[in-house]
Enzyme design. Structure first.
Site, PDB file in Angstrom:
ATOM      1  CG  HIS A  56      -0.443  -0.052   2.523  1.00 47.95           C
ATOM      2  ND1 HIS A  56       0.072   1.056   3.156  1.00 47.95           N
ATOM      3  CD2 HIS A  56      -0.335  -1.080   3.414  1.00 47.95           C
ATOM      4  CE1 HIS A  56       0.465   0.718   4.376  1.00 47.95           C
ATOM      5  NE2 HIS A  56       0.249  -0.582   4.558  1.00 47.95           N
ATOM      6  CG  ASP A  90      -2.716   4.087   2.658  1.00 42.42           C
ATOM      7  OD1 ASP A  90      -2.262   2.990   2.244  1.00 42.42           O
ATOM      8  OD2 ASP A  90      -3.675   4.162   3.447  1.00 42.42           O
ATOM      9  CG  ASP A 100       2.510  -0.031   7.976  1.00 42.83           C
ATOM     10  OD1 ASP A 100       2.250  -0.636   6.922  1.00 42.83           O
ATOM     11  OD2 ASP A 100       1.672   0.184   8.865  1.00 42.83           O
ATOM     12  CD  GLU A 123      -3.414  -1.710   5.114  1.00 42.59           C
ATOM     13  OE1 GLU A 123      -3.708  -2.771   5.717  1.00 42.59           O
ATOM     14  OE2 GLU A 123      -2.808  -0.765   5.668  1.00 42.59           O
ATOM     15  CD  GLU A 124      -1.693   1.951   7.598  1.00 39.48           C
ATOM     16  OE1 GLU A 124      -2.465   1.544   8.490  1.00 39.48           O
ATOM     17  OE2 GLU A 124      -0.509   1.567   7.480  1.00 39.48           O
ATOM     18  CD  GLU A 132       0.348  -4.327   5.760  1.00 37.27           C
ATOM     19  OE1 GLU A 132       0.997  -3.664   6.603  1.00 37.27           O
ATOM     20  OE2 GLU A 132      -0.636  -3.892   5.143  1.00 37.27           O
ATOM     21  CG  HIS A 187       0.438   2.504  12.596  1.00 41.34           C
ATOM     22  ND1 HIS A 187      -0.888   2.134  12.652  1.00 41.34           N
ATOM     23  CD2 HIS A 187       0.867   2.129  11.371  1.00 41.34           C
ATOM     24  CE1 HIS A 187      -1.230   1.549  11.501  1.00 41.34           C
ATOM     25  NE2 HIS A 187      -0.180   1.537  10.717  1.00 41.34           N
TER      26      HIS A 187
END
Lengths: 367, 367
Positions: free
Chosen positions: A78, A80, A104, A137-138, A166, A341
């Site tokens: 992903h 984003d 990530d 995706e997030e 991931e 994150h």
């Protein structure tokens, strides 16, 4: 290398995976704002991987080989990131890259770009390959780029096995648990709090259920020998009208994470039994689990070739989106999932290089 | 009499108490908007009860006799109402008046106005009398007119016995329970809800306390032979961060109503014992109880002269404000307390007339 001298994403050589990752981090791509990064990835693929067929759906870019192989591997990453946390500027510190999305999963995107360029340069894999760089995706599932491509041009994502990059910290993550949110409403009847016996306290009515949920001991379920540790959490509670009023409403939201042997309906039945004193129960959302599929020939071969530990995935990932279409899928990507994150998100040169090497070996793209 | 033909508050004769009440209802006076009604009450007293000394503090009007009696009775009625509920226009239907504030407590204000006018006309009472028409009773204590007068000009409210004309449905309400709000915080540690064992769920941490509070059986305490039924209610609960996050905070607000034998500190100690697993407890607000004081000579005489049933007051009223200054106080006023604050609020001619007659008899103001 200082940040100021970072080469542009379109100029950096693919074989310096950490600098390539840094150049990807340097293009902000918080969810819903992926257009610039999608444009640059698309342009780089167009210039440097002309042997692959390019397609675009929204801000999702798909590059595919057409080699006539009898099996096709889908690799997805992903574009984003979650919102910045003071870490939006990439910082290269020797062989460690700090910055938003470094783990990530822009390290994974760098691996995918290099694979595309190696394949296009004639280093042909033993499978046909589909490389998907996708948006959204997030955040809520309605924005997920894979969802959109499956809905609008499903042939672009057809394949026999899917690998999502991931961050997995050097492991292979197989399957994923399902997730279900239920909202339970408890009703009461208002009264002045000086004369509560004239009403019914909805918060008090929820107390026994709450105690039962808090005391609930979830199972750890073995599937293909992998331990899936289920869980049940009250994630929200809200009740009350005013400080002098016996409340007539109390609402809780429960999150159930369930192992791959259960369907959403089974999970729902289990949780509803624990909520039996609620006045109304509604489903907020639910996503099915994905089985690890370790017995599937391509999954078994992947595990065998990589020779890395296999762990169960406890959170929900897009692995389940492929599994629900009967395509076995795993997570395998560079970076430590525990720093994703966080303000100190980072990825190492070794992890991106080892991930590339492992995937290249599996695909038969040896440098 | 149709609503359209209602006489103005300044013109209506005092001996038609129900029409006088209707004329008071016709002047809106929702809390914080009492100025117009205070002005009109002040002007009416000035014109029709010139024998009483008038004072004004904010929108509170105080009328006092100076007859040199050795005891003084304070009679109080609040000017304000709760917000309208489609019932802001008074409707006279025979001997029943419907409308906002009719019971709580413009019927009582009408009784006070008539008392003031009878006294001023030479129908002298056997006590000195203080009549307080005050603002801000229905909202937070900081707006309460009695509070302001006690703070700024306490001599205006000095007396030996206080009667508040809250609607009591033909009974005398003696004393009042205390009220205490505590806020309890439960702490946790955030984690992804797929891996809850990495955190601590604050809502789960509150579950045992909540169950204990819900199961708590409060006492009924006899004071001066009156049964004070105590209570304990969770009136608010709030917890949660996001649906995928183990919550790190949960807060509850508890309301304790306690009988007059207990101080606020005793009530606090009792409730804190039930909240013992909370991480932090804070007092939101508290108001002391007032003893019924049935043995006090003036209270005993009041009960004897009226010959009406005496009941314990379970809610908090301004009775406690006088009691905390060692002035015994009771609630006694026209109207049914159960219709107060409802859309169908109403008061009857009989109830205002009987209230006036009872107070006039006690005060020695016989018409």
């Amino acid at each position: 290398m200082s940040t100021a001298s970072l080469p542009d994403l379109l100029a950096v050589p693919a074989d310096d995976l950490l600098v390539l990752t840094a150049s990807l981090v340097a293009v902000p791509s918080v969810s819903r704002d992926e257009a610039e990064l999608a444009d640059r990835v698309e342009r780089r693929l167009d210039e440097r991987a002309p042997g692959l067929a390019l397609a675009r759906v929204g801000n999702t870019v798909v590059a595919r080989t057409e080699l006539g192989r009898n099996r096709r591997i889908v690799l997805g990453g992903h574009l984003d990131t979650v919102p910045a946390n003071g870490n939006e500027v990439p910082q290269l510190d020797g062989d460690v890259l700090h910055g938003l999305g470094s783990a990530d999963m822009k390290g994974g995107l760098a691996v995918l770009l290099r694979l595309a360029e190696e394949i296009s340069a004639g280093n042909e894999p033993r499978f046909d390959c589909t490389l998907a760089f996708y948006e959204g995706e997030e955040i809520a599932d309605e924005f997920n780029g894979l969802r959109h491509v499956f809905a609008e041009q499903p042939a672009l994502l057809a394949g026999d096995f899917a690998i999502l990059l991931e961050p997995t910290g050097g492991h292979i993550e197989a399957g994923c648990q399902g997730t279900l949110h239920l909202r339970a409403h408890f009703d009461g009847e208002r009264a002045h709090s000086a004369r509560p016996w004239k009403g019914t306290n909805a918060i008090h009515a929820a107390a026994d259920v709450l105690a039962r949920l808090a005391a609930h001991d979830s199972d750890t379920v073995l599937v293909d020998g992998l331990p899936y540790r289920e869980s049940l959490q009250v994630v929200r509670i809200d009740g009350g009208v005013a400080n002098n009023v016996v409340p007539d409403t109390c609402t809780i939201v429960v999150n159930r994470r369930f192992a791959p042997q259960h369907s959403i309906d089974e999970a729902r039945t289990q949780v509803e039994a624990l909520l039996e004193d609620a006045d109304r129960i509604e489903v907020v959302d639910g996503s099915p689990a994905a089985p690890p599929n370790l017995g599937h020939p391509l999954v078994a071969e992947f595990v065998d070739v990589l020779g890395l530990p296999v762990e169960p995935k406890l959170g929900w990932t897009d692995v389940a989106r492929f599994a629900s279409r009967s395509v076995p899928a795993v997570n395998f990507g560079p970076g430590d999932p525990d720093v994703a994150h966080t303000a100190d998100e980072q990825v190492t040169r070794a992890s991106v290089e080892q991930c590339y090497a492992a995937l290249a070996r599996f695909l038969g793209v040896d440098a």
